[in-house]
Design a protein around this motif. Sequence first.
Motif, PDB file in Angstrom:
ATOM      1  N   UNK A 119       3.400  48.627  17.999  1.00 51.21           N
ATOM      2  CA  UNK A 119       4.619  49.168  18.047  1.00 51.21           C
ATOM      3  C   UNK A 119       5.094  48.994  18.952  1.00 51.21           C
ATOM      4  N   UNK A 120       6.517  48.545  19.578  1.00 48.13           N
ATOM      5  CA  UNK A 120       7.161  48.139  20.631  1.00 48.13           C
ATOM      6  C   UNK A 120       8.760  49.304  20.376  1.00 48.13           C
ATOM      7  N   UNK A 121       8.379  49.926  21.870  1.00 45.79           N
ATOM      8  CA  UNK A 121      10.083  50.455  22.074  1.00 45.79           C
ATOM      9  C   UNK A 121      10.339  49.603  22.966  1.00 45.79           C
ATOM     10  N   UNK A 139       6.380  47.693  26.911  1.00 45.22           N
ATOM     11  CA  UNK A 139       5.068  47.094  25.984  1.00 45.22           C
ATOM     12  C   UNK A 139       4.569  47.860  24.634  1.00 45.22           C
ATOM     13  N   UNK A 140       4.594  46.234  23.886  1.00 45.31           N
ATOM     14  CA  UNK A 140       3.553  46.473  22.673  1.00 45.31           C
ATOM     15  C   UNK A 140       2.440  47.481  22.948  1.00 45.31           C
ATOM     16  N   UNK A 193      10.394  48.492  16.830  1.00 46.53           N
ATOM     17  CA  UNK A 193       9.814  47.149  16.563  1.00 46.53           C
ATOM     18  C   UNK A 193       8.289  47.309  16.234  1.00 46.53           C
ATOM     19  N   UNK A 194       8.022  46.601  15.036  1.00 45.73           N
ATOM     20  CA  UNK A 194       6.581  47.103  14.723  1.00 45.73           C
ATOM     21  C   UNK A 194       6.729  45.106  13.941  1.00 45.73           C
ATOM     22  N   UNK A 195       5.889  44.584  14.978  1.00 45.25           N
ATOM     23  CA  UNK A 195       4.832  43.559  14.505  1.00 45.25           C
ATOM     24  C   UNK A 195       3.539  43.615  14.220  1.00 45.25           C
ATOM     25  N   UNK A 196       3.465  42.361  13.500  1.00 46.19           N
ATOM     26  CA  UNK A 196       1.766  42.388  12.769  1.00 46.19           C
ATOM     27  C   UNK A 196       1.153  40.955  13.911  1.00 46.19           C
ATOM     28  N   UNK A 198      -0.930  35.370  16.430  1.00 45.07           N
ATOM     29  CA  UNK A 198      -0.264  35.146  16.400  1.00 45.07           C
ATOM     30  C   UNK A 198       1.130  36.006  16.049  1.00 45.07           C
ATOM     31  N   UNK A 199       1.602  36.369  15.864  1.00 43.91           N
ATOM     32  CA  UNK A 199       2.751  37.296  16.158  1.00 43.91           C
ATOM     33  C   UNK A 199       4.438  36.746  14.695  1.00 43.91           C
ATOM     34  N   UNK A 200       3.676  38.076  14.105  1.00 48.20           N
ATOM     35  CA  UNK A 200       5.485  38.214  13.154  1.00 48.20           C
ATOM     36  C   UNK A 200       6.405  38.236  13.870  1.00 48.20           C
ATOM     37  N   UNK A 201       7.872  37.850  13.271  1.00 50.50           N
ATOM     38  CA  UNK A 201       8.920  38.238  14.044  1.00 50.50           C
ATOM     39  C   UNK A 201       9.468  39.343  14.619  1.00 50.50           C
ATOM     40  N   UNK A 202       8.439  40.395  13.774  1.00 52.83           N
ATOM     41  CA  UNK A 202       9.191  41.777  14.137  1.00 52.83           C
ATOM     42  C   UNK A 202      10.026  42.419  13.326  1.00 52.83           C
TER      43      UNK A 202
END
Lengths: 111, 112
Positions: free
Chosen positions: A35-37, A41-42, A85-88, A100-104
Motif C-alpha cells: 500500500x502506498x499513500x 513509500x510503498x 494505492x495498492x500494488x501487487x 514486477x509490479x502492477x499498475x496500482x
Amino acid sequence: QQPVQSPQAVILREGEDAVINCSSSKALYSVHWYRQKHGEAPVFLMILLKGGEQKGHDKISASFNEKKQQSSLYLTASQLSYSGTYFCGTGEAQGAQKLVFGQGTRLTINP
Amino acid sequence: DTAVSQTPKYLVTQMGNDKSIKCEQNLGHDTMYWYKQDSKKFLKIMFSYNNKELIINETVPNRFSPKSPDKAHLNLHINSLELGDSAVYFCASSQTGSGGYTFGSGTRLTVV
C-alpha cells in the motif's frame, strides 16, 4: 510482463468491503501486496507463495490461485486509514530477485 | 531508526548534469534494489544487487550506474540527465527467501 490489476480505482464508504485483483500471464511463485499513500513509500502488507496458505492480518487478507496466476486482496470493514494505492508485485521463481509490479489500484475511503 | 534511508529526498537539476542518490539499509538484508516510479505511479525495477553483486539490470540506459560498496549500501549515479529521467526513485531491500521489500522514502528527481 506487468501483472494487471483491477479495478483501477474504487471509492467506498467507511465500513464497506473491497476486493482488488491481480492477474499475470506468467507462472508465478510469489505475489506481494503493498500500500502506498500519497507522497510516501510503498509499505509491505503480505506475501503469498506458491503452495502456501491464504494470508491475512486484522481485516486485510489475500488469496493466491496458482492455476489461474491470480491473486486477490480483501479489505473488510474498511477504515479511513486504508486509503491509498495498492500494488501487487509478482515473482516468477523462488529467490527471484525482482518483483514486477502492477499498475496500482487507487482506493478512496470516505467517512 | 530508519530501516532504509535515501538521500537526498528532493533533487532539482538542469539537463546534462550528473547527480547521485545514496541508499543505506540497517536491516541486515542481503538484496537491494532501485525502482523508478513515473508520473503514472508505475513502479519499474532498474537494478538488483545481492551481497554487492549486480543481479538484475533491466535495460536501463548506461547513463545510470549503480554501485554497491557493501551489502548495506547501494548508490545510483546518473550522468547527462534528461527530462525523461524526472521521476521518484525508490531504493528497497529484502532478505532472499523471506518477507517483503522495505522501501526507502524515495528521491523525487526533477530535471529542468
